[in-house]
Scaffold this motif. Structure first.
Motif, PDB file in Angstrom:
ATOM      1  N   VAL A 688     -12.572 -17.792  -5.960  1.00 44.51           N
ATOM      2  CA  VAL A 688     -11.269 -18.443  -5.854  1.00 44.51           C
ATOM      3  C   VAL A 688     -10.339 -17.661  -6.764  1.00 44.51           C
ATOM      4  O   VAL A 688     -10.345 -17.855  -7.988  1.00 44.51           O
ATOM      5  N   ARG A 689      -9.573 -16.759  -6.190  1.00 48.18           N
ATOM      6  CA  ARG A 689      -8.772 -15.869  -7.029  1.00 48.18           C
ATOM      7  C   ARG A 689      -7.557 -15.353  -6.271  1.00 48.18           C
ATOM      8  O   ARG A 689      -7.384 -15.625  -5.084  1.00 48.18           O
ATOM      9  N   SER A 690      -6.723 -14.565  -6.962  1.00 40.93           N
ATOM     10  CA  SER A 690      -5.580 -13.894  -6.342  1.00 40.93           C
ATOM     11  C   SER A 690      -5.527 -12.448  -6.810  1.00 40.93           C
ATOM     12  O   SER A 690      -6.097 -12.094  -7.857  1.00 40.93           O
ATOM     13  N   TYR A 691      -4.858 -11.631  -6.018  1.00 42.61           N
ATOM     14  CA  TYR A 691      -4.753 -10.197  -6.278  1.00 42.61           C
ATOM     15  C   TYR A 691      -3.292  -9.765  -6.175  1.00 42.61           C
ATOM     16  O   TYR A 691      -2.494 -10.370  -5.454  1.00 42.61           O
ATOM     17  N   GLU A 692      -2.984  -8.678  -6.862  1.00 41.03           N
ATOM     18  CA  GLU A 692      -1.687  -8.028  -6.724  1.00 41.03           C
ATOM     19  C   GLU A 692      -1.911  -6.534  -6.515  1.00 41.03           C
ATOM     20  O   GLU A 692      -2.827  -5.949  -7.113  1.00 41.03           O
ATOM     21  N   ALA A 693      -1.093  -5.930  -5.655  1.00 41.54           N
ATOM     22  CA  ALA A 693      -1.231  -4.496  -5.390  1.00 41.54           C
ATOM     23  C   ALA A 693       0.126  -3.923  -5.017  1.00 41.54           C
ATOM     24  O   ALA A 693       0.964  -4.602  -4.415  1.00 41.54           O
ATOM     25  N   LYS A 694       0.315  -2.666  -5.362  1.00 44.98           N
ATOM     26  CA  LYS A 694       1.506  -1.936  -4.936  1.00 44.98           C
ATOM     27  C   LYS A 694       1.097  -0.487  -4.727  1.00 44.98           C
ATOM     28  O   LYS A 694       0.080  -0.014  -5.262  1.00 44.98           O
ATOM     29  N   GLY A 695       1.877   0.219  -3.927  1.00 48.72           N
ATOM     30  CA  GLY A 695       1.516   1.601  -3.659  1.00 48.72           C
ATOM     31  C   GLY A 695       2.400   2.248  -2.618  1.00 48.72           C
ATOM     32  O   GLY A 695       3.459   1.719  -2.248  1.00 48.72           O
ATOM     33  N   VAL A 696       1.953   3.401  -2.138  1.00 46.03           N
ATOM     34  CA  VAL A 696       2.700   4.201  -1.173  1.00 46.03           C
ATOM     35  C   VAL A 696       1.728   4.703  -0.106  1.00 46.03           C
ATOM     36  O   VAL A 696       0.615   5.142  -0.426  1.00 46.03           O
ATOM     37  N   GLU A 697       2.175   4.640   1.127  1.00 47.91           N
ATOM     38  CA  GLU A 697       1.383   5.109   2.262  1.00 47.91           C
ATOM     39  C   GLU A 697       2.126   6.245   2.965  1.00 47.91           C
ATOM     40  O   GLU A 697       3.337   6.161   3.188  1.00 47.91           O
ATOM     41  N   LEU A 698       1.399   7.300   3.308  1.00 50.20           N
ATOM     42  CA  LEU A 698       1.995   8.490   3.913  1.00 50.20           C
ATOM     43  C   LEU A 698       1.272   8.833   5.197  1.00 50.20           C
ATOM     44  O   LEU A 698       0.044   8.769   5.284  1.00 50.20           O
ATOM     45  N   GLU A 699       2.043   9.200   6.217  1.00 49.93           N
ATOM     46  CA  GLU A 699       1.495   9.677   7.481  1.00 49.93           C
ATOM     47  C   GLU A 699       2.337  10.850   7.955  1.00 49.93           C
ATOM     48  O   GLU A 699       3.570  10.771   7.964  1.00 49.93           O
ATOM     49  N   ALA A 700       1.704  11.947   8.351  1.00 51.61           N
ATOM     50  CA  ALA A 700       2.454  13.131   8.790  1.00 51.61           C
ATOM     51  C   ALA A 700       1.676  13.881   9.864  1.00 51.61           C
ATOM     52  O   ALA A 700       0.443  13.931   9.837  1.00 51.61           O
TER      53      ALA A 700
END
Length: 840
Positions: A688-700
């Motif tokens: 029973v928990r929570s998460y936080e995430a941030k980031g960058v996604e690249l496609e080329a």
């Protein structure tokens, strides 16, 4: 590192450009195309000019006009990768984490920033033809990828990460992965044979499609394969195939398509195996044990697969783990779309009869043979072979057994499907209105589904040796007084009051949804809502429900008239004491954003979404339910939420496609996780928990002349934000979450030959949430060559893991144990296959 620097440099510009556009939705209209043209495109025909994308959005549209992060992978692309399972295909899509060492089914999938705390694909919905294969992606022992196959029927795979996936599909706040079949718009087909050059598998594929008349077309295809497979198990582990067919009738204002599928395929379930480890938790070195290679071996063998148990009626039954992951699917569906008085009406329906089983052997502890002998017989106990060529013979030197001196305490998993049947219907109506020179698109729809989860689950405890090349055997122990402690390798015919379960559940989902979108000039804004209403009804049997339910009994399993020690520990079902489940739940999902098309080649977008995911079977056999009344103890246990913000840029010119998306996600979770305890045995933890995430996604993608390269990368900074049961984990990085994952595929295509490499990799991650033992990063190179010696003839050679790297994806142990041996999972070593194709 260069990809990380590139994304880091672009991110500030991206955030500045998108922030000025505000946090509204962008479901852009696709314009007033002729009805017949739109019908052909939606029916799987060729789009004229635009890169039309239809998964997880209100209407199919050019990706540069949509405020979403999407990818489309054509079949011709992933065929070159040498992908032999769905997981191997999906690993090449940016933003998707795929852990598929288990084989073809029950793999783990997640979308950028969302956790993989349990098994399966909790926040991601896997679809075929725009409808879910199973309503939930992480049902215990049975996940959607077990019931779907990539073959010549596939036209392309569309994926949407975040965005409107929350509102245009239920239980998919992270995203949607949709396998789309060919529909006969292109005349012709192919037949091909594939042969494993250094592993045992033969496979035959074929497909054909075309026009029956000007308004009627069809497509049919399938495969059949058989063989031991890429790991040495000593028997035919892969056997079966699939056939799919569809028939499309087009009209002046739309189309109707009917389709069907029959899948009957058996594949092995490759579980954890012993792996040697040295060094430190921060800098470990993993290697093979004597006589056991984690890249090619398994504890599966014909000597460990006989299963003896009590069935769901507490009668003696026998099974064979060589049945593996057996998927049996019979489904029929309808897909229709018509333009009526300015409205576009779309109807999708499917019924699937889903059956089969999941059988395997899974170690829960590994140690020196003498140590496990004492644990299973006491001081002075002796060992002998229970199965195999030496059955009945004493083991005189446990320290040198199979060259490594190890035994495992293992579980035989035996899970039978009584019904995973599901019925799904999705109907929607859309209309484009001309308002002040702009296009206002309104959409309203209703989704309804019924998903069974009726299974019978048994875990049995055995002792097994650690031997490669399919030679593992079961082991017996006797006390110092010579009294048998085990029987035919069984320490117990169950696990006491745990994991002898019988489920008979049904999950009903009704979800109205709507969107409104306004597109004028270069800007498109709007939003969408979805309201999920779930009904959960069912009956459970199992001692874990509490209330004094007995979970073990004595039973003469081998019918010799004597009750042995092992036969006093037989799990059975308390059939007179059912547990009841009877609760409802409701939750709202929404998505809103903006898309600004700066130029024909360039667009930026911003989006904010909130989506929900029903807890489904993961809260059963936990304190979340009162099994006398069937109601939830806490209504918040019924579902989890995911909140996501996205800022993106898309650029497309001839020969170049470039997409970059910054993201932030907050995830709530109730789940079940299996880890190793301090004593080396497996433990089941409620989360029973929570998460936080941030980031960058690249496609080329870059194409120039005969040269092309496809690349994808994701940088993620994630942490556990709260934990109600283990607060000491707050601030830690979630297990298996690498900072950086990537795939790069350069290739050169000439008149008679195409060659290149598919490279996938990741930086290091932590084995468990405690953040002690690190799993090293890896880079796997998969090489391919395609030769076309004559018209319509093609010879393909694929070598996966060309440099035979040991790449770990999992470890049960959170830290290096005193034994220097963990239970882990690794990707396959080098495998090579050859394919001969004839097209017609």
């Amino acid at each position: 590192m260069k990809y990380l620097l590139a994304t880091a440099a672009i991110a500030p510009l991206l955030m500045f450009s998108s922030a000025t556009a505000a946090a509204l939705s962008a479901e852009a209209a696709d314009g007033a195309k002729p009805a017949a043209e739109k019908a052909v495109q939606s029916a799987g025909g060729k789009a004229s000019g635009e890169a039309v994308f239809s998964t997880g959005v209100a209407k199919g549209r050019d990706r540069l006009d949509s405020a979403t992060s999407t990818s489309a992978l054509r079949a011709s692309e992933f065929e070159t990768y040498g992908a032999r399972s769905l997981g191997e295909v999906l690993r090449n899509i940016p933003g998707i984490r795929a852990e598929y060492a288990i084989g073809e089914g029950n793999a783990n999938y997640s979308i950028r920033g969302l956790p993989l705390s349990g098994a399966g694909s909790k926040y991601v919905q896997l679809q075929e033809e725009g409808l879910p294969v199973l309503e939930f992606g992480d049902m215990y022992q049975f996940t959607p990828d077990m019931f779907m196959r990539a073959d010549l029927n596939l036209s392309q795979i569309e994926t949407i990460r975040g965005g409107s996936a929350s509102t245009f599909a239920s239980n998919s706040p992270g995203g949607v992965i949709n396998l789309i079949s060919k529909t006969g718009d292109t005349e012709g087909g192919a037949v091909q044979g594939t042969y494993g050059l250094n592993y045992g598998e033969k496979r035959l594929d074929g497909d054909y499609g075309g026009k029956i008349s000007d308004t009627l077309r069809f497509h049919v295809g399938g495969f059949y394969r058989q063989g031991e497979g890429p790991r040495d198990v000593g028997y035919t582990a892969y056997k079966g195939g699939q056939i799919k067919a569809n028939l499309t009738k087009t009209f002046s204002n739309g189309y109707v398509r009917v389709y069907g599928k029959y899948l009957n395929d058996r594949t092995p379930n490759f579980q954890f195996v012993p792996i040697k480890v040295s060094g430190t938790n921060a800098d470990p070195t993993f290697s093979a044990l004597a006589n056991f290679n984690p890249k090619t071996d398994s504890l599966l063998s014909r000597y460990t697969t006989n299963i003896l148990k009590l069935d769901e009626n507490n009668n003696l039954a026998q099974d064979d783990a060589r049945g593996g992951q057996h998927a049996v699917v019979k489904s029929v569906g309808l897909d229709a779309q018509f333009d009526v008085n300015g409205w576009t009406i779309t109807e999708k329906f499917r019924f699937s009869d889903v059956g089969g089983s999941n059988l395997t052997i899974r170690p829960i502890a590994v140690n020196q043979a003498a140590v496990l002998a004492v644990a299973n017989g006491g001081a002075g106990s002796t060992l002998s072979f229970a199965t195999g060529p030496q059955a009945g013979q004493a083991i005189s030197s446990p320290a040198t057994l199979n060259g490594n001196g190890l035994l495992t305490s293992s579980l035989q998993f035996d899970t039978k499907i009584k019904s995973l049947n599901n019925v799904t219907n999705d109907i929607r109506a859309s209309r484009v209105w001309d308002i002040n020179g702009g296009a206002l698109t309104t959409t309203a729809g209703f989704y309804a589904s019924s998903q069974d989860y009726a299974t019978d689950l048994t875990f049995l405890n055995v002792l097994a040796s650690v031997a490669g090349e399919g030679q593992a055997t079961l082991i017996n122990t006797r006390t110092a007084a010579g009294v048998p402690y085990t029987q035919d390798g069984y320490a117990s015919y169950g696990l006491g009051n745990t994991f002898r379960r019988n489920y008979d559940m049904n999950y009903g989902v009704n979800a109205p949804y709507a969107s409104i979108n306004y597109h004028i000039g270069k800007i498109a804004v709007g939003g969408s809502l979805r309201y999920d209403m779930g009904k959960v009804r069912g009956t459970l049997f199992g001692a874990e429900l509490g209330g004094g339910r007995p979970g073990t009994t004595s039973f003469d399993m081998n019918r010799d008239g004597v009750i042995s020690t092992a036969e006093t520990k037989v799990s059975y079902l308390p059939l007179g004491q059912p547990g009841h489940v009877d609760y409802d739940y409701k939750y709202l999902s929404y998505s809103t954003g903006v898309n600004y098309r700066i130029a024909e080649q360039l667009a930026v977008f911003g989006r904010y979404s909130r989506g929900g995911r029903a807890s489904a079977d993961k809260i059963l056999f936990t304190p979340a339910v009162n099994y006398s009344t069937g109601k939830l103890v806490d209504d918040e246990s019924a579902y989890d939420t995911v909140k996501q913000a996205e800022l993106g840029l898309k650029y497309r010119i001839s020969g170049l496609t470039f997409n970059v998306t910054g993201f932030s996600a907050k995830t709530g979770e109730r789940n079940v996780q299996i880890v190793s305890g301090a004593d080396g045995t497996a433990q089941v933890l409620n989360i029973v928990r929570s998460y936080e995430a941030k980031g960058v996604e690249l496609e080329a993608t870059v194409r120039k002349g005969p040269f092309s390269v496809n690349a994808g990368a994701t940088y993620t900074d994630a942490k556990i934000a709260s934990d109600a049961l283990r607060p000491q984990l707050v601030g830690n990085t979630p297990r298996h979450q690498a900072d950086f994952i990537y795939s790069v595929t350069p290739q050169i295509e000439l008149k008679h030959v195409t060659f290149g490499a598919n490279v996938i990799g990741t930086t290091s991650s932590f084995a468990q949430d405690a953040n002690q033992l690190k799993l090293p990063g890896y880079k796997l190179v998969n090489a391919f060559v395609q030769v076309r010696p004559a018209e319509r003839v093609e010879l393909m050679l694929n070598v996966n893991n060309l440099f035979n790297q040991l790449a770990l994806i999992d470890s049960e142990q959170p830290a290096i144990p005193a034994t220097g041996v963990i239970l882990g999972r690794a990707f396959l070593g080098r495998t090579a296959s050859a394919t001969l194709r004839y097209s017609f």
